[in-house]
Design a protein around this motif. Structure first.
Motif, PDB file in Angstrom:
ATOM      1  N   PRO A   1       1.010  -1.278   0.004  1.00 54.67           N
ATOM      2  CA  PRO A   1      -0.006   0.112  -0.011  1.00 54.67           C
ATOM      3  C   PRO A   1       0.902   1.063   0.008  1.00 54.67           C
ATOM      4  O   PRO A   1       1.956   1.209   0.663  1.00 54.67           O
ATOM      5  CB  PRO A   1      -0.890  -0.130   1.130  1.00 54.67           C
ATOM      6  CG  PRO A   1       0.004  -0.940   2.303  1.00 54.67           C
ATOM      7  CD  PRO A   1       0.549  -2.023   1.160  1.00 54.67           C
ATOM      8  N   ALA A   2       0.494   2.323  -0.774  1.00 52.85           N
ATOM      9  CA  ALA A   2       1.189   3.535  -0.773  1.00 52.85           C
ATOM     10  C   ALA A   2       0.991   4.415   0.408  1.00 52.85           C
ATOM     11  O   ALA A   2       0.105   4.319   1.084  1.00 52.85           O
ATOM     12  CB  ALA A   2       0.539   4.377  -2.051  1.00 52.85           C
ATOM     13  N   HIS A   3       2.061   5.121   0.600  1.00 60.10           N
ATOM     14  CA  HIS A   3       1.967   6.034   1.898  1.00 60.10           C
ATOM     15  C   HIS A   3       0.729   7.244   1.892  1.00 60.10           C
ATOM     16  O   HIS A   3       0.118   7.210   2.366  1.00 60.10           O
ATOM     17  CB  HIS A   3       3.229   6.840   1.906  1.00 60.10           C
ATOM     18  CG  HIS A   3       3.145   7.525   3.118  1.00 60.10           C
ATOM     19  ND1 HIS A   3       3.575   7.341   4.394  1.00 60.10           N
ATOM     20  CD2 HIS A   3       2.917   9.283   3.156  1.00 60.10           C
ATOM     21  CE1 HIS A   3       3.447   8.380   5.122  1.00 60.10           C
ATOM     22  NE2 HIS A   3       3.276   9.328   4.616  1.00 60.10           N
ATOM     23  N   ALA A   4       0.404   7.501   0.629  1.00 67.24           N
ATOM     24  CA  ALA A   4      -0.704   8.365   0.318  1.00 67.24           C
ATOM     25  C   ALA A   4      -2.015   7.659   0.713  1.00 67.24           C
ATOM     26  O   ALA A   4      -3.039   8.280   0.997  1.00 67.24           O
ATOM     27  CB  ALA A   4      -0.572   8.974  -1.408  1.00 67.24           C
ATOM     28  N   LEU A   5      -2.049   6.341   0.404  1.00 67.59           N
ATOM     29  CA  LEU A   5      -3.302   5.665   0.700  1.00 67.59           C
ATOM     30  C   LEU A   5      -3.624   5.878   2.420  1.00 67.59           C
ATOM     31  O   LEU A   5      -4.612   6.047   2.847  1.00 67.59           O
ATOM     32  CB  LEU A   5      -3.404   4.284   0.322  1.00 67.59           C
ATOM     33  CG  LEU A   5      -4.580   3.205   0.771  1.00 67.59           C
ATOM     34  CD1 LEU A   5      -5.783   3.975   0.294  1.00 67.59           C
ATOM     35  CD2 LEU A   5      -4.266   1.985   0.285  1.00 67.59           C
ATOM     36  N   ALA A   6      -2.477   5.543   2.946  1.00 69.22           N
ATOM     37  CA  ALA A   6      -2.577   5.800   4.566  1.00 69.22           C
ATOM     38  C   ALA A   6      -2.973   7.232   4.838  1.00 69.22           C
ATOM     39  O   ALA A   6      -3.750   7.386   5.903  1.00 69.22           O
ATOM     40  CB  ALA A   6      -1.107   5.452   5.390  1.00 69.22           C
ATOM     41  N   MET A   7      -2.632   8.134   4.244  1.00 61.88           N
ATOM     42  CA  MET A   7      -2.784   9.659   4.690  1.00 61.88           C
ATOM     43  C   MET A   7      -4.423  10.000   4.119  1.00 61.88           C
ATOM     44  O   MET A   7      -5.125  10.944   4.844  1.00 61.88           O
ATOM     45  CB  MET A   7      -1.833  10.767   3.937  1.00 61.88           C
ATOM     46  CG  MET A   7      -0.515  10.334   4.284  1.00 61.88           C
ATOM     47  SD  MET A   7      -0.045  10.913   6.191  1.00 61.88           S
ATOM     48  CE  MET A   7      -0.152   9.151   6.766  1.00 61.88           C
ATOM     49  N   ALA A   8      -4.976   9.146   3.067  1.00 65.84           N
ATOM     50  CA  ALA A   8      -6.371   9.430   2.394  1.00 65.84           C
ATOM     51  C   ALA A   8      -7.202   8.675   3.403  1.00 65.84           C
ATOM     52  O   ALA A   8      -8.634   9.223   3.462  1.00 65.84           O
ATOM     53  CB  ALA A   8      -6.400   9.299   1.195  1.00 65.84           C
ATOM     54  N   ALA A   9      -6.835   7.481   4.044  1.00 67.94           N
ATOM     55  CA  ALA A   9      -7.958   6.767   4.658  1.00 67.94           C
ATOM     56  C   ALA A   9      -8.177   6.881   5.969  1.00 67.94           C
ATOM     57  O   ALA A   9      -7.043   7.427   6.772  1.00 67.94           O
ATOM     58  CB  ALA A   9      -7.325   5.190   4.295  1.00 67.94           C
ATOM     59  N   ALA A  10      -8.963   6.419   6.755  1.00 64.63           N
ATOM     60  CA  ALA A  10      -9.253   6.554   8.084  1.00 64.63           C
ATOM     61  C   ALA A  10      -8.757   5.347   8.757  1.00 64.63           C
ATOM     62  O   ALA A  10      -8.935   4.082   7.869  1.00 64.63           O
ATOM     63  CB  ALA A  10     -10.883   6.600   8.367  1.00 64.63           C
ATOM     64  N   PRO A  11      -8.465   5.288   9.866  1.00 61.08           N
ATOM     65  CA  PRO A  11      -7.998   4.160  10.370  1.00 61.08           C
ATOM     66  C   PRO A  11      -8.666   3.061  10.577  1.00 61.08           C
ATOM     67  O   PRO A  11      -8.083   1.874  10.283  1.00 61.08           O
ATOM     68  CB  PRO A  11      -7.395   4.433  11.973  1.00 61.08           C
ATOM     69  CG  PRO A  11      -7.030   6.120  11.741  1.00 61.08           C
ATOM     70  CD  PRO A  11      -7.957   6.543  10.712  1.00 61.08           C
ATOM     71  N   GLU A  12      -9.910   3.077  10.687  1.00 63.62           N
ATOM     72  CA  GLU A  12     -11.092   2.128  10.782  1.00 63.62           C
ATOM     73  C   GLU A  12     -11.289   1.579   9.393  1.00 63.62           C
ATOM     74  O   GLU A  12     -12.025   0.413   9.414  1.00 63.62           O
ATOM     75  CB  GLU A  12     -12.469   2.539  11.327  1.00 63.62           C
ATOM     76  CG  GLU A  12     -12.989   3.725  10.785  1.00 63.62           C
ATOM     77  CD  GLU A  12     -12.442   4.939  11.370  1.00 63.62           C
ATOM     78  OE1 GLU A  12     -13.016   6.071  10.948  1.00 63.62           O
ATOM     79  OE2 GLU A  12     -11.861   5.289  12.154  1.00 63.62           O
ATOM     80  N   GLN A  13     -10.632   2.009   8.367  1.00 63.12           N
ATOM     81  CA  GLN A  13     -10.649   1.422   7.022  1.00 63.12           C
ATOM     82  C   GLN A  13      -9.547   0.249   6.741  1.00 63.12           C
ATOM     83  O   GLN A  13      -9.747  -0.560   5.893  1.00 63.12           O
ATOM     84  CB  GLN A  13     -10.807   2.433   5.831  1.00 63.12           C
ATOM     85  CG  GLN A  13     -11.956   3.353   5.996  1.00 63.12           C
ATOM     86  CD  GLN A  13     -11.877   4.377   4.821  1.00 63.12           C
ATOM     87  OE1 GLN A  13     -10.784   5.247   4.707  1.00 63.12           O
ATOM     88  NE2 GLN A  13     -12.685   4.364   4.135  1.00 63.12           N
ATOM     89  N   ALA A  14      -8.464   0.473   7.664  1.00 61.51           N
ATOM     90  CA  ALA A  14      -7.613  -0.448   7.648  1.00 61.51           C
ATOM     91  C   ALA A  14      -8.022  -1.907   8.164  1.00 61.51           C
ATOM     92  O   ALA A  14      -8.712  -1.789   9.321  1.00 61.51           O
ATOM     93  CB  ALA A  14      -6.283   0.019   7.971  1.00 61.51           C
ATOM     94  N   ARG A  15      -7.579  -3.086   7.620  1.00 60.48           N
ATOM     95  CA  ARG A  15      -7.788  -4.328   8.492  1.00 60.48           C
ATOM     96  C   ARG A  15      -7.074  -4.221   9.878  1.00 60.48           C
ATOM     97  O   ARG A  15      -7.648  -4.832  10.789  1.00 60.48           O
ATOM     98  CB  ARG A  15      -7.360  -5.513   7.513  1.00 60.48           C
ATOM     99  CG  ARG A  15      -7.654  -6.662   7.945  1.00 60.48           C
ATOM    100  CD  ARG A  15      -7.455  -7.943   7.162  1.00 60.48           C
ATOM    101  NE  ARG A  15      -5.935  -8.288   7.020  1.00 60.48           N
ATOM    102  CZ  ARG A  15      -5.180  -8.850   7.786  1.00 60.48           C
ATOM    103  NH1 ARG A  15      -5.574  -9.370   8.899  1.00 60.48           N
ATOM    104  NH2 ARG A  15      -3.855  -8.905   7.560  1.00 60.48           N
ATOM    105  N   LEU A  16      -5.995  -3.760  10.026  1.00 59.22           N
ATOM    106  CA  LEU A  16      -5.366  -3.760  11.152  1.00 59.22           C
ATOM    107  C   LEU A  16      -4.576  -2.357  11.113  1.00 59.22           C
ATOM    108  O   LEU A  16      -4.131  -1.370  10.523  1.00 59.22           O
ATOM    109  CB  LEU A  16      -3.834  -4.800  11.013  1.00 59.22           C
ATOM    110  CG  LEU A  16      -4.147  -6.255  11.162  1.00 59.22           C
ATOM    111  CD1 LEU A  16      -2.963  -7.009  10.855  1.00 59.22           C
ATOM    112  CD2 LEU A  16      -4.911  -6.697  12.328  1.00 59.22           C
ATOM    113  N   SER A  17      -4.580  -1.714  12.503  1.00 66.22           N
ATOM    114  CA  SER A  17      -4.129  -0.470  12.966  1.00 66.22           C
ATOM    115  C   SER A  17      -3.153  -0.712  14.214  1.00 66.22           C
ATOM    116  O   SER A  17      -3.626  -1.367  15.056  1.00 66.22           O
ATOM    117  CB  SER A  17      -5.055   0.673  13.127  1.00 66.22           C
ATOM    118  OG  SER A  17      -6.031   0.382  14.073  1.00 66.22           O
ATOM    119  N   TYR A  18      -2.608  -0.026  14.400  1.00 71.63           N
ATOM    120  CA  TYR A  18      -1.611   0.058  15.711  1.00 71.63           C
ATOM    121  C   TYR A  18      -1.533   1.568  15.892  1.00 71.63           C
ATOM    122  O   TYR A  18      -0.914   2.456  15.340  1.00 71.63           O
ATOM    123  CB  TYR A  18      -0.168  -0.592  15.386  1.00 71.63           C
ATOM    124  CG  TYR A  18       0.630  -0.491  16.784  1.00 71.63           C
ATOM    125  CD1 TYR A  18       0.363  -1.446  17.869  1.00 71.63           C
ATOM    126  CD2 TYR A  18       1.614   0.220  16.931  1.00 71.63           C
ATOM    127  CE1 TYR A  18       1.053  -1.637  18.679  1.00 71.63           C
ATOM    128  CE2 TYR A  18       2.341   0.092  18.035  1.00 71.63           C
ATOM    129  CZ  TYR A  18       2.198  -0.863  18.976  1.00 71.63           C
ATOM    130  OH  TYR A  18       2.932  -1.010  20.029  1.00 71.63           O
TER     131      TYR A  18
END
Length: 84
Positions: A8-25
């Motif tokens: 996944p691209a860094h830009a995707l992390a910046m554009a997405a909300a943490p709850e949209q990721a399968r895992l977050s820390y």
């Protein structure tokens, strides 16, 4: 979208909300762990996670890490890493 063979691209992390990721820390603000992540270092986590993890601070994304065997391998772009 974070399980396939693609990184996944860094830009995707910046554009997405943490709850949209399968895992977050979540990293605590002003912690040595956050400083280590921003420098591009590998982190140790408990319990062990597996796969792509969105790293967050105060509910905001700061980048990706690849989790394996209790470690988060930093995937923050080298140009964005800082000395803190």
């Amino acid at each position: 979208w974070t399980q396939g063979i693609c990184e996944p691209a860094h830009a995707l992390a910046m554009a997405a909300a943490p709850e949209q990721a399968r895992l977050s820390y979540a990293l605590p603000p002003d912690s040595t762990e956050l400083q280590a992540y921003l420098r591009g270092e590998t982190l140790t986590v408990e319990p062990p996670l597996q796969g792509w993890v969105m790293v967050t601070m105060r509910g905001y994304p700061v980048g990706w890490a690849k989790a394996s065997s209790g470690q988060l391998k930093n995937k923050r772009p080298k140009g964005l890493r800082i000395n803190v």
